[in-house]
Design an enzyme around this catalytic site. Structure first.
Site, PDB file in Angstrom:
ATOM      1  N   TRP A 282      -3.740  18.194   4.764  1.00  0.00           N
ATOM      2  CA  TRP A 282      -3.808  17.985   6.009  1.00  0.00           C
ATOM      3  C   TRP A 282      -3.498  18.915   7.180  1.00  0.00           C
ATOM      4  O   TRP A 282      -3.288  18.887   8.127  1.00  0.00           O
ATOM      5  CB  TRP A 282      -3.301  16.603   6.253  1.00  0.00           C
ATOM      6  CG  TRP A 282      -3.795  15.236   5.620  1.00  0.00           C
ATOM      7  CD1 TRP A 282      -4.758  14.450   6.285  1.00  0.00           C
ATOM      8  CD2 TRP A 282      -3.791  14.850   4.484  1.00  0.00           C
ATOM      9  NE1 TRP A 282      -4.900  13.396   5.475  1.00  0.00           N
ATOM     10  CE2 TRP A 282      -4.357  13.627   4.397  1.00  0.00           C
ATOM     11  CE3 TRP A 282      -3.076  15.469   3.188  1.00  0.00           C
ATOM     12  CZ2 TRP A 282      -4.359  13.029   2.917  1.00  0.00           C
ATOM     13  CZ3 TRP A 282      -3.076  14.584   2.052  1.00  0.00           C
ATOM     14  CH2 TRP A 282      -3.870  13.486   1.755  1.00  0.00           C
ATOM     15  N   CYS A 317      -9.011  11.856   3.367  1.00  0.00           N
ATOM     16  CA  CYS A 317      -9.112  10.397   2.926  1.00  0.00           C
ATOM     17  C   CYS A 317     -10.720  10.321   2.410  1.00  0.00           C
ATOM     18  O   CYS A 317     -10.851   9.733   1.152  1.00  0.00           O
ATOM     19  CB  CYS A 317      -8.657   9.350   3.763  1.00  0.00           C
ATOM     20  SG  CYS A 317      -9.328   9.403   5.222  1.00  0.00           S
ATOM     21  N   HIS A 376      -8.785   5.474   8.371  1.00  0.00           N
ATOM     22  CA  HIS A 376      -8.602   5.810   6.885  1.00  0.00           C
ATOM     23  C   HIS A 376      -9.680   5.149   6.064  1.00  0.00           C
ATOM     24  O   HIS A 376     -10.112   4.287   6.403  1.00  0.00           O
ATOM     25  CB  HIS A 376      -7.405   5.136   6.604  1.00  0.00           C
ATOM     26  CG  HIS A 376      -6.870   5.587   5.353  1.00  0.00           C
ATOM     27  ND1 HIS A 376      -6.783   6.682   4.740  1.00  0.00           N
ATOM     28  CD2 HIS A 376      -6.402   4.555   4.292  1.00  0.00           C
ATOM     29  CE1 HIS A 376      -6.502   6.572   3.391  1.00  0.00           C
ATOM     30  NE2 HIS A 376      -6.210   5.302   3.245  1.00  0.00           N
ATOM     31  N   ASP A 399      -7.293   2.567  -3.713  1.00  0.00           N
ATOM     32  CA  ASP A 399      -7.082   3.905  -2.544  1.00  0.00           C
ATOM     33  C   ASP A 399      -6.421   4.694  -3.273  1.00  0.00           C
ATOM     34  O   ASP A 399      -5.419   4.816  -3.823  1.00  0.00           O
ATOM     35  CB  ASP A 399      -6.125   3.278  -1.448  1.00  0.00           C
ATOM     36  CG  ASP A 399      -6.006   4.502  -0.414  1.00  0.00           C
ATOM     37  OD1 ASP A 399      -6.727   5.373  -0.520  1.00  0.00           O
ATOM     38  OD2 ASP A 399      -5.602   4.094   0.697  1.00  0.00           O
ATOM     39  N   ASN A 439      -2.783  -4.904   9.488  1.00  0.00           N
ATOM     40  CA  ASN A 439      -2.331  -5.976  10.572  1.00  0.00           C
ATOM     41  C   ASN A 439      -0.992  -5.358  11.322  1.00  0.00           C
ATOM     42  O   ASN A 439      -0.477  -6.367  12.086  1.00  0.00           O
ATOM     43  CB  ASN A 439      -1.933  -7.176   9.706  1.00  0.00           C
ATOM     44  CG  ASN A 439      -3.321  -8.044   9.512  1.00  0.00           C
ATOM     45  OD1 ASN A 439      -4.028  -8.327  10.288  1.00  0.00           O
ATOM     46  ND2 ASN A 439      -3.344  -8.084   8.118  1.00  0.00           N
ATOM     47  N   ASP A 441       1.595  -4.501  14.042  1.00  0.00           N
ATOM     48  CA  ASP A 441       1.666  -4.519  15.534  1.00  0.00           C
ATOM     49  C   ASP A 441       2.356  -3.154  16.085  1.00  0.00           C
ATOM     50  O   ASP A 441       2.832  -2.415  15.220  1.00  0.00           O
ATOM     51  CB  ASP A 441       2.785  -5.385  15.888  1.00  0.00           C
ATOM     52  CG  ASP A 441       2.559  -6.927  15.915  1.00  0.00           C
ATOM     53  OD1 ASP A 441       1.488  -7.106  15.546  1.00  0.00           O
ATOM     54  OD2 ASP A 441       3.510  -7.701  15.608  1.00  0.00           O
ATOM     55  N   GLU A 488      -7.839 -12.974  15.698  1.00  0.00           N
ATOM     56  CA  GLU A 488      -6.700 -12.787  16.311  1.00  0.00           C
ATOM     57  C   GLU A 488      -6.513 -13.662  17.151  1.00  0.00           C
ATOM     58  O   GLU A 488      -7.223 -14.315  18.245  1.00  0.00           O
ATOM     59  CB  GLU A 488      -6.895 -11.360  17.226  1.00  0.00           C
ATOM     60  CG  GLU A 488      -5.357 -10.832  17.385  1.00  0.00           C
ATOM     61  CD  GLU A 488      -4.702 -10.008  16.211  1.00  0.00           C
ATOM     62  OE1 GLU A 488      -5.624  -9.130  15.749  1.00  0.00           O
ATOM     63  OE2 GLU A 488      -3.288 -10.245  16.239  1.00  0.00           O
ATOM     64  N   TYR A 559      -6.952  13.776  12.352  1.00  0.00           N
ATOM     65  CA  TYR A 559      -7.309  12.239  12.223  1.00  0.00           C
ATOM     66  C   TYR A 559      -6.199  11.267  11.900  1.00  0.00           C
ATOM     67  O   TYR A 559      -6.413  10.067  11.935  1.00  0.00           O
ATOM     68  CB  TYR A 559      -8.651  12.103  11.420  1.00  0.00           C
ATOM     69  CG  TYR A 559      -8.418  11.930   9.903  1.00  0.00           C
ATOM     70  CD1 TYR A 559      -8.234  10.932   9.375  1.00  0.00           C
ATOM     71  CD2 TYR A 559      -8.049  13.321   9.268  1.00  0.00           C
ATOM     72  CE1 TYR A 559      -8.151  10.810   7.987  1.00  0.00           C
ATOM     73  CE2 TYR A 559      -7.766  13.274   7.820  1.00  0.00           C
ATOM     74  CZ  TYR A 559      -7.873  11.812   7.154  1.00  0.00           C
ATOM     75  OH  TYR A 559      -7.360  11.667   5.823  1.00  0.00           O
TER      76      TYR A 559
END
Lengths: 724, 724
Positions: A282, A317, A376, A399, A439, A441, A488, A559
């Protein structure tokens, strides 16, 4: 006898035999050609008696079996079939079969094959009991017999060795090992008993048979796409996929278990822990290998790994996801590449991404640890999860990009998408981690003079705003956000969040007053070397006018959301009347960011401000557009007819492009070709023509990519429909 | 800045800062001694102003804190406390505190500590907001203040650096780094908010504080025990446990998460994958290290690993379990060692252990792949599983012995014992694997002349017959079988099995007729070099007499059930009257097995037979007994008073014992001592006397073990009650 790598004789008291972890085997390991019966007490004759039946030819019936098993596209000299479905073999004997003649067909995989482990299967054709694969005689034609053999739907997957044995008076006479009768057995999305069954034919064709795809990138509001040539049918790829399993020392026994197989695959695609396929990088320095942006597809990567055994440099990725997709489809597993925009990362599995700001409102880069990836990529596989309660089958996240926090190891999934949507994080594997990625916050903290953090804003909408995959049968995106999340603010969403917290996901519950002053940023799409125009809107929902001391902060970002170079600071003041929105237009000139781009295309702008001790913050990430390569094809579009493709490009910039490397490929059309230009001067045009001979018919795509020192991600593509 | 191992600059665009994976840190990384406020615009003075408050001493109050936190036994110069519970510090200033003086205590762990990651905690004592640990002023004594600090019950566990900072006019003035104020924070079984909370005090004392234990071995009907000195409080052990976490590169952030910590621990205790603590060796050749049977406990192993960083040679399952138990208790996690007798292994996670017999009824060693371990040891930890639905908390299996089939990797658990009992195999981690270890059926197959297997008997009772652990507060065994399994044949058991099958565990469902003819073997306990007497009972429940052609097969076996040496074949015939039992007494002379023992003590006898095409089979494993070492102590049993221990042994055999190595230790009494004898002739006695000075009071145990070339597992022990 060969032992698996890493097993020394320190384990002689541990296993009755070494655990087979390689699909390969030394010739002669399997059987003697003549094996006398154990229980035969008569003097042993090792030569078949005169008049005994003998096998003269074994035909794997490829022209019949391959279309029936949807394996015609594999560029492989051997038979490739799918489990749980009958295939044919024609066995020719030295004479007509007569009453009392007894033969069986034997399939062996790995070393020390055993009937109790599903690695040695004897198929019988009469009343005599055999192994679990069904056999029947379909046709007798003189001394030839056509048999139908149906592997079980949970059979081991890989490359089997085939023998035909005939019973002579006092033993079994077998055919010699013949590599031409080796048979590849795959997962079968067409078989209802196979856990990878997909009912819909269009979906099977997309998720198992399509060897070309697109992967979505960029940012919300500026989604871009990249072609990826999966090439799962190209020569050598199926063997490379089996080589990956062998390198991982995965026991042969377990290779028919879809859950173990995809989990092992997610670990083996990256080189951490286990010397797997791809090395992540990266940085902006790819001098020891190929830049992640320079690959056109998986074929070169898999062939290089299988030929050298050394991890291939370099991946990010989408490369991990693209190559993993090839591996999965090649083995018959329905799969697709997913892009999650604004993906939360490295936040230790809780549901908070903490962004920290200084007392003057500017970003505190030194103390901010978490990052939000612009996007991602991961994979989904379609699996019936017999290991979980009902309702959690279907698409599962896997993944291959190495993550620090997934179970402390470099693997992830399979994790049920349905379970993520419901917040059912109590099931394997890694669902809490994936849940946080979509999800979390975003919590904005102010850091006081004593080093203490106080949250001042929580953004519940930013992370996982948009989740995309390629649509079935088209090159358009399909929005799959709703498969991961309820809307949401809905009641179902609240239930999901409550369930996730009950299962240990920590959320922020700061009591924050509703702010009457907010800020947002809008930016129109911008090409590399163009000026950026920011429209910054300050909304005042209060009844008194407010004066905001504001600040614009601009950075080139990877990114992954990590800052590459901070290039702009600008203070300004704006007065916002009561109950109104005040727009400020800010211009960032190309000269300000161009020297700092490196090989990145992402810019992040942060506007912070303060009015009467009330802080406000807005963040906007954009991806700069790049020019395209132009591609045209000519010639007769027909299998085995020569055709030509031309790639052309004109440098639109006022600077030269240095060390421009072009690569081009098209599965079923043309293997990878490359071409280099040391410099492309401003305004200069290049044109590159190649010939190719299509191997497969149908709609097909050729793609090219150009990577230079100072401009990457220049793409071109052309579609062509090849006649049979 | 130092980067974690394995992270090169290829990840600069991946993380804002390297992920801290080491508890250690270079001096000076933390803070400048004087840190001016970011927001201070006045000219900066780096010297404290005259009259400013300054810290002159920081006292960690060990004599008060250690007994309160049950950490007195740790032989460590620093404070050791448990999280979720208040501890005291006395801070002395240069003058009386006055109104307006402001100070905070700061705890830092790992590199790049951050308040948002729980690795930098500022504790405040007034109205000013601080980090999440509570602080209060307990006492003001002139210029000294005694403060109480309560770490959160989910705090990161490890070694923290302590600073006191005072607020001067324009910045923070901090104490210098002082290694003497470093503080270890552990898990807390006494704290109801900690997921490792144990309500019962006797259990806490056993499972956290007991540093001596026994591990059960042998076979069902011949259970033996081995002392194991956990020694979790001995000098250097706590640092060694933190070193293990650092070697594993486990992010500091995650070390307060009990589930991640124990899972990582199970991986790190073995050397596969990750260069962990112990190298497994199941051969009879230990020339490159110490035989697994020669260890007396964990202390030497952990110290050697921490000093060299190289995996320690050699271990078998009880060594993995014993050292893992030390690691867990040392970090404050309630744990115990479990022994599962007749443990199913290597059966690819299904519920069948396949034993294969030839057509003549004798064991087919060449084709049998599965093995039944005479016993297998693992650990349990007591954890509240917030990540699972209710009812699955409490004891959880974790296993550090490397297993091929656990998720393809060398780690296992935590797996809820309650979930195993209910067949709820849909939850993490590895419950299907543990379920198979205690619940597999043994399927007896006959292999026909064509290589095809036919099951003829299924034994549902053999596997997991007995599960033992040391009882609380005594050296007796506690039978915990019922915590893993409902009674065989009960309705609950049937439900559990049905549930396990629904979650994908394959069982055998062969339809087998009820046999009217059975056989069983009984053997009385036997010492090494004694003859073995087998009572073989043939039961005929039918109404016609039967003639059985029978065969006895005798082998020396490893404890893993793998054959070391097959030494006996004996054919005999027995006539069994209708509805009667016929007993045959068979004698196996010592001379038959003695030359083949090597370092093993296990013998396996298989009686097979056939009558009217009905096969019958019985298997019996015994463990030969060994003589004991005699140990006596003398002297005043009081802390810090010199005492003596004498180990004596007389060779009872008619052969010499060669290269006899003795080792002895006792936690809190004496560190490890060794002594060697090149030969102990038949009838010869040895006597070995050592002095020691007890460090800890209470009931304590000394153990010794002797290992020679031709006899292993000779043990002695002596208990002594030390006065304070």
């Amino acid at each position: 006898m060969s032992k698996p790598d890493g097993e020394s004789n320190t384990h002689t008291g541990r296993y009755t035999e070494p655990v087979p972890t390689s699909n390969l085997v030394n010739d002669g390991d399997d059987f003697p050609e003549f094996e006398p019966f154990d229980d035969d007490a008569t003097p042993r004759s090792y030569a078949p008696s005169a008049g005994a039946i003998a096998v003269v030819n074994v035909d794997m019936c490829q022209p019949i079996n391959k279309p029936n098993h949807n394996t015609t596209a594999y560029d492989n000299p051997n038979l490739v079939v799918r489990r749980g479905q009958e295939f044919l073999m024609r066995i020719s004997f030295n004479r007509l079969l007569s009453q009392g003649d007894d033969f069986q067909v034997e399939f062996l995989i790995g070393s020390n094959p055993s009937p109790s482990k599903g690695t040695l299967i004897a198929v019988t054709f009469g009343s005599r009991r055999g192994g679990p694969w069904a056999g029947r005689i379909l046709e007798l034609q003189g001394p030839s017999v056509v048999v139908g053999i149906t592997p079980t739907a949970n059979a081991v997957v890989g490359k089997f060795r085939t023998y035909v044995a005939v019973v002579t008076g006092n033993g079994m006479q077998r055919t010699r090992r013949d590599a031409r009768t080796d048979m590849y057995l795959l997962y079968n999305a067409w078989c209802p008993e196979d856990p990878v069954f997909v009912p819909n034919d269009a979906e099977r064709r997309e998720y198992v048979l399509n060897d070309v795809g697109v992967i979505y990138q960029g940012a919300v509001g500026a989604v871009s796409h990249r072609n990826w040539m999966y090439g799962q049918f190209e020569r050598g790829i199926l063997d490379a996929c089996i080589y990956i399993l062998d390198s991982s020392r995965m026991p042969i026994y377990n290779r028919g278990n879809i859950i173990q197989l995809v989990r092992k695959g997610s670990a083996m695609l990256n080189s951490q822990d286990d010397n797997g396929v791809l090395v992540g990088n990266w940085s902006d320095d790819y001098s020891m290998g190929q830049p992640p942006t320079a690959w056109t597809g998986s074929v070169q990567i898999l062939l290089q790994y299988a030929n050298t055994g050394v991890p291939v440099c370099f991946a990010q990725c989408w490369v991990f996801a693209g190559v993993f997709n090839t591996f999965l489809r090649c083995l018959g597993i329905p799969s697709r590449v997913i892009t999650n925009f604004s993906s939360a990362h490295d936040n230790t599995g809780n549901l908070k991404t903490d962004l920290i700001f200084k007392m003057d409102g500017t970003p505190d880069r030194r103390h901010t640890r978490d990052s939000i990836w612009n996007y991602h990529c991961w994979n989904e596989v379609f699996i019936s999860r017999h290991d979980l309660p009902p309702g959690l089958s279907g698409w599962q996240v896997v993944d291959a990009t190495p993550q620090e926090t997934s179970d402390g190891l470099y693997r992830c999934g399979p994790s049920s998408v349905a379970a993520i949507k419901e917040g059912l994080l109590c099931h394997p594997f890694d669902s809490g981690f994936v849940f946080a990625e979509v999800n979390s916050d975003v919590v904005f903290h102010k850091r006081d003079r004593y080093g203490t953090l106080s949250p001042y804003r929580v953004d519940k909408l930013h992370i996982g705003q948009l989740i995309y995959t390629k649509a079935v049968g088209s090159f358009s995106p399909q929005d799959v956000t709703h498969t991961y999340k309820y809307p949401e603010g809905s009641g179902e969403d609240a239930s999901t969040m409550a369930r996730a917290e009950a299962y240990g996901c920590e959320r922020d519950h700061s009591e924050l007053g509703e702010s009457q002053l907010t800020v947002s940023i809008n930016i129109q799409p911008v090409q590399v070397s163009q000026d950026v125009i920011l429209a910054v809107d300050f909304q005042n929902q209060g009844d008194i006018p407010r004066t905001v001391k504001a600040h614009l902060d601009g950075s080139v970002v990877y990114y992954t959301g990590v800052t590459r170079k901070h290039f702009k600071d600008y203070d300004f003041t704006v007065v916002v009347p009561a109950n109104e929105t005040e727009q400020v237009i800010l211009k960032v000139a190309a000269e300000e960011y161009m020297p700092h781009l490196g090989s990145q295309l992402g810019l992040r702008f942060v506007v912070t401000g303060e009015s009467d001790d009330q802080p406000l913050t807005a963040i906007k990430v954009i991806e700069l557009g790049t020019p395209a390569l132009t591609m045209t094809v000519s010639g007769q579009p027909q299998v085995q007819q020569e055709m030509f493709v031309t790639v052309s490009f004109t440098n639109p910039y006022d600077f030269a492009l240095k060390n421009a490397n072009l690569a081009m490929e098209g599965p079923g059309l043309m293997s990878s070709r490359t071409r280099s230009y040391s410099v492309i001067e401003p305004g200069m045009s290049i044109s590159w023509k190649e010939s190719f001979i299509p191997r497969l018919d149908g709609p097909r795509r050729l793609v090219a990519v150009m990577v230079s020192d100072n401009l990457r991600q220049v793409w071109g593509e052309v579609d062509v429909d090849i006649l049979p």
